[in-house]
Design a protein around this motif. Structure first.
Motif, PDB file in Angstrom:
ATOM      1  N   LEU A 126       0.821  -1.217   0.000  1.00  0.00           N
ATOM      2  CA  LEU A 126       0.000   0.000   0.000  1.00  0.00           C
ATOM      3  C   LEU A 126       0.852   1.262   0.000  1.00  0.00           C
ATOM      4  CD1 LEU A 126      -2.810  -1.113   2.461  1.00  0.00           C
ATOM      5  CD2 LEU A 126      -3.072  -0.605   0.019  1.00  0.00           C
ATOM      6  N   ALA A 127       2.037   1.202   0.573  1.00  0.00           N
ATOM      7  CA  ALA A 127       2.913   2.373   0.636  1.00  0.00           C
ATOM      8  C   ALA A 127       3.371   2.820  -0.752  1.00  0.00           C
ATOM      9  CB  ALA A 127       4.124   2.067   1.517  1.00  0.00           C
ATOM     10  N   PHE A 128       3.341   1.935  -1.730  1.00  0.00           N
ATOM     11  CA  PHE A 128       3.825   2.262  -3.071  1.00  0.00           C
ATOM     12  C   PHE A 128       2.723   2.768  -3.999  1.00  0.00           C
ATOM     13  CE2 PHE A 128       6.846  -0.840  -1.353  1.00  0.00           C
ATOM     14  CZ  PHE A 128       7.982  -0.054  -1.381  1.00  0.00           C
ATOM     15  N   TYR A 129       1.503   2.854  -3.508  1.00  0.00           N
ATOM     16  CA  TYR A 129       0.396   3.417  -4.284  1.00  0.00           C
ATOM     17  C   TYR A 129       0.341   4.917  -4.056  1.00  0.00           C
ATOM     18  CZ  TYR A 129      -1.722  -1.087  -5.469  1.00  0.00           C
ATOM     19  OH  TYR A 129      -1.967  -2.327  -5.983  1.00  0.00           O
ATOM     20  N   SER A 130      -0.048   5.628  -5.103  1.00  0.00           N
ATOM     21  CA  SER A 130      -0.257   7.072  -4.933  1.00  0.00           C
ATOM     22  C   SER A 130      -1.666   7.303  -4.397  1.00  0.00           C
ATOM     23  CB  SER A 130      -0.049   7.785  -6.266  1.00  0.00           C
ATOM     24  OG  SER A 130      -0.923   7.253  -7.238  1.00  0.00           O
TER      25      SER A 130
END
Length: 108
Positions: free
Chosen positions: A36-40
């Motif tokens: 989730l941290a890599f989604y904008s």
């Protein structure tokens, strides 16, 4: 859209599944929360990503390892190049025998 022949039928990656595969290819094995941290923004809901990852596991693109009551996921196919190579080999495995049988039928 990425395609792969697995056994005798085609399996497709949806754009959202391909996005997850790109995250796994780029960042290696991850837990859902780490993905989730890599989604904008706006980030998808945890359950949405978890469902997509589960589908990728069922399709054979992703494997997992249990850590207590959670799972860390990783791409079974390491790169897009391997995915293309696997597709090409599977096409050959399916088409060459069919081509050979067609040629035999034509000779009769």
């Amino acid at each position: 859209m990425v395609l792969i022949l697995n056994e005798l039928f085609m399996k497709k990656l949806t754009p959202k599944e391909e996005e997850i595969m790109n995250i796994l290819w780029t960042h290696g094995p991850l837990f859902i929360r780490e993905m989730l941290a890599f989604y904008s923004e706006p980030k998808p809901h945890y359950n949405t990503v978890a469902t997509l990852v589960k589908l990728l596991v069922e399709k054979g693109f992703v494997s997992y390892r249990a850590f207590g009551n959670t799972y860390r996921y990783e791409a079974k196919i390491n790169t897009r190049v391997q995915l293309s190579e696997r597709l090409f080999l599977n096409i050959l495995i399916i088409l060459i025998p069919r081509l050979f049988l067609s040629l035999l039928k034509m000779r009769k």
